[in-house]
Scaffold this motif. Structure first.
Motif, mmCIF file in Angstrom:
data_model
loop_
_atom_site.group_PDB
_atom_site.id
_atom_site.type_symbol
_atom_site.label_atom_id
_atom_site.label_comp_id
_atom_site.label_asym_id
_atom_site.label_seq_id
_atom_site.Cartn_x
_atom_site.Cartn_y
_atom_site.Cartn_z
ATOM 1 N N PRO A 35 44.280 51.149 75.945
ATOM 2 C CA PRO A 35 45.084 51.450 77.126
ATOM 3 C C PRO A 35 44.662 50.579 78.304
ATOM 4 O O PRO A 35 43.489 50.267 78.471
ATOM 5 C CB PRO A 35 44.783 52.925 77.395
ATOM 6 C CG PRO A 35 43.418 53.136 76.831
ATOM 7 C CD PRO A 35 43.296 52.207 75.652
ATOM 8 N N GLY A 55 39.244 55.257 76.428
ATOM 9 C CA GLY A 55 40.564 55.425 75.836
ATOM 10 C C GLY A 55 40.808 54.538 74.637
ATOM 11 O O GLY A 55 41.808 54.712 73.926
ATOM 12 N N TYR A 56 39.898 53.586 74.380
ATOM 13 C CA TYR A 56 40.047 52.714 73.210
ATOM 14 C C TYR A 56 40.040 53.551 71.933
ATOM 15 O O TYR A 56 39.247 54.484 71.783
ATOM 16 C CB TYR A 56 38.924 51.687 73.178
ATOM 17 C CG TYR A 56 38.804 50.950 71.862
ATOM 18 C CD1 TYR A 56 39.617 49.855 71.585
ATOM 19 C CD2 TYR A 56 37.893 51.355 70.897
ATOM 20 C CE1 TYR A 56 39.514 49.189 70.368
ATOM 21 C CE2 TYR A 56 37.776 50.692 69.688
ATOM 22 C CZ TYR A 56 38.592 49.612 69.428
ATOM 23 O OH TYR A 56 38.490 48.966 68.230
ATOM 24 N N ARG A 76 49.885 49.573 76.941
ATOM 25 C CA ARG A 76 48.977 49.628 75.807
ATOM 26 C C ARG A 76 48.947 48.288 75.097
ATOM 27 O O ARG A 76 49.956 47.593 74.999
ATOM 28 C CB ARG A 76 49.434 50.698 74.792
ATOM 29 C CG ARG A 76 49.459 52.119 75.331
ATOM 30 C CD ARG A 76 48.059 52.671 75.457
ATOM 31 N NE ARG A 76 48.064 54.063 75.861
ATOM 32 C CZ ARG A 76 48.050 54.485 77.125
ATOM 33 N NH1 ARG A 76 48.028 53.599 78.101
ATOM 34 N NH2 ARG A 76 48.046 55.760 77.412
ATOM 35 N N ASN A 121 48.014 46.805 71.294
ATOM 36 C CA ASN A 121 47.830 47.212 69.907
ATOM 37 C C ASN A 121 47.401 45.997 69.097
ATOM 38 O O ASN A 121 48.035 44.937 69.183
ATOM 39 C CB ASN A 121 49.125 47.771 69.325
ATOM 40 C CG ASN A 121 49.632 48.982 70.078
ATOM 41 O OD1 ASN A 121 49.190 50.092 69.838
ATOM 42 N ND2 ASN A 121 50.553 48.770 70.996
ATOM 43 N N ALA A 177 52.806 53.743 81.168
ATOM 44 C CA ALA A 177 51.551 53.316 80.549
ATOM 45 C C ALA A 177 51.726 51.953 79.891
ATOM 46 O O ALA A 177 52.789 51.628 79.373
ATOM 47 C CB ALA A 177 51.098 54.338 79.509
ATOM 48 N N ARG A 217 50.402 44.126 85.073
ATOM 49 C CA ARG A 217 50.988 45.432 84.751
ATOM 50 C C ARG A 217 52.065 45.798 85.763
ATOM 51 O O ARG A 217 53.125 46.319 85.408
ATOM 52 C CB ARG A 217 49.900 46.506 84.733
ATOM 53 C CG ARG A 217 50.396 47.895 84.338
ATOM 54 C CD ARG A 217 49.319 48.946 84.579
ATOM 55 N NE ARG A 217 49.707 50.250 84.072
ATOM 56 C CZ ARG A 217 50.527 51.096 84.702
ATOM 57 N NH1 ARG A 217 51.046 50.744 85.880
ATOM 58 N NH2 ARG A 217 50.820 52.275 84.180
ATOM 59 N N ASP A 247 45.242 51.375 81.528
ATOM 60 C CA ASP A 247 45.403 52.244 82.694
ATOM 61 C C ASP A 247 44.544 53.487 82.456
ATOM 62 O O ASP A 247 43.657 53.454 81.613
ATOM 63 C CB ASP A 247 46.885 52.619 82.916
ATOM 64 C CG ASP A 247 47.654 52.792 81.627
ATOM 65 O OD1 ASP A 247 48.802 52.368 81.549
ATOM 66 O OD2 ASP A 247 47.071 53.343 80.674
ATOM 67 N N GLY A 248 44.824 54.552 83.172
ATOM 68 C CA GLY A 248 44.041 55.767 83.006
ATOM 69 C C GLY A 248 42.646 55.613 83.589
ATOM 70 O O GLY A 248 42.462 55.140 84.704
ATOM 71 N N VAL A 268 43.906 50.406 69.381
ATOM 72 C CA VAL A 268 44.736 50.642 70.562
ATOM 73 C C VAL A 268 43.862 50.592 71.807
ATOM 74 O O VAL A 268 42.798 51.213 71.855
ATOM 75 C CB VAL A 268 45.452 52.012 70.488
ATOM 76 C CG1 VAL A 268 46.356 52.210 71.702
ATOM 77 C CG2 VAL A 268 46.245 52.148 69.195
#
Length: 280
Positions: A88, A75-76, A142, A144, A140, A103, A90-91, A86
């Motif tokens: 993430p 997901g990066y 994130r 940044n 979610a 979190r 999670d996921g 960015v």
């Protein structure tokens, strides 16, 4: 000095960007700063410190480093044209135990702020209880990283109930509803830094159907290297919103809205108008 970034003729080690002064909460655009609970402050620091370590790995981001980072952290995203990365939390990616616990603390705090916002809006207690009883399963977290002065994230509003932001340096700009800047443009104001900021998103507006809780337009134009965490409090996928002013009445779930990538009218038109200059 590995993992450093040469910018503005100075050398920034990413760990030097971390601030341990996020001891206030600021509800944007105009709420007073209030003390931040110690566990929430510690959670924000934990996430930022871990994120700094991730972004320090394999720097600079060469093609080989990008592949390695994406393998380690599904997901990066890397957006070199705007100087933004960015990550993430999670996921598909399994965060370290301390980060996962942090979190959870941030999520619980966002839920508490959300309940407080609904109470301030005067919504019925039973309604608030029903809404707040969900699992907020689409939420979610994130990280940044804006890697140079002038790195950007363009004007937008968030598809959230509540958004939390904690950054290491200035760069977040907000446009308070109804504000008019030079030439009729949006009145962009630099938001306070070194605090945990909170503001309402599109789904808070949808829930209350009206101008009492418009989503806050915001953007990022970094002044220098900037690391931020953003927590998005979102509904469960099957949470149902009743779309106002439609004939016949329409209901839409969070999943349906997101999959269509647009909010049903009249919401989408309202949200678009928030990002446009005021007519002369």
């Amino acid at each position: 000095m590995g993992g450093c970034l040469a910018r503005d003729r100075r050398v920034y080690a990413i760990e030097d960007l971390l601030l341990h002064e996020s001891d206030e909460l600021q509800w944007l655009p105009s709420g007073p700063a209030v003390p931040l609970p110690a566990d929430v402050r510690a959670a924000a620091d934990t996430v930022l410190a871990w994120g700094a370590g991730v972004f320090r790995e394999d720097a600079p981001v060469t093609p080989a480093a990008l592949t390695a980072r994406q393998q380690r952290h599904p997901g990066y995203e890397h957006h070199p044209s705007v100087g933004r990365q960015v990550l993430p939390v999670d996921g598909k990616f399994a965060a370290p135990p301390d980060v996962a616990a942090a979190r959870g603390v941030l999520k619980a705090f966002a839920v508490a702020l959300f309940r407080g916002a609904l109470e301030r809006l005067g919504l019925p207690p039973d309604f608030i209880g029903d809404v707040a009883a969900q699992g907020f399963g689409s939420s979610a977290l994130r990280l940044n990283y804006y890697d140079r002065p002038g790195s950007i994230c363009g004007p937008h509003t968030d598809s959230t109930f509540v958004t939390l932001v904690c950054d290491t340096s200035p760069g977040l700009y907000i446009a308070p509803p109804g504000g008019v800047g030079v030439g009729g443009e949006l009145d962009w104001q630099l938001a306070p830094s070194r605090a945990l900021a909170a503001f309402g998103g599109r789904f808070l507006y949808c829930l209350t159907d009206g101008g009492a809780a418009p989503p806050l337009p915001h953007k990022v134009v970094s002044k220098g290297p900037r690391l931020s965490l953003t927590f998005f409090l979102r509904p469960d996928a099957d949470f149902v919103f009743d779309v106002p002013r439609t004939d016949p009445p329409v209901a839409a779930t969070y999943r349906e809205i997101i999959e269509r990538r647009a909010f049903p009218p009249p919401w989408e038109d309202i949200f678009d108008s928030l990002l446009k200059p005021t007519p002369a």
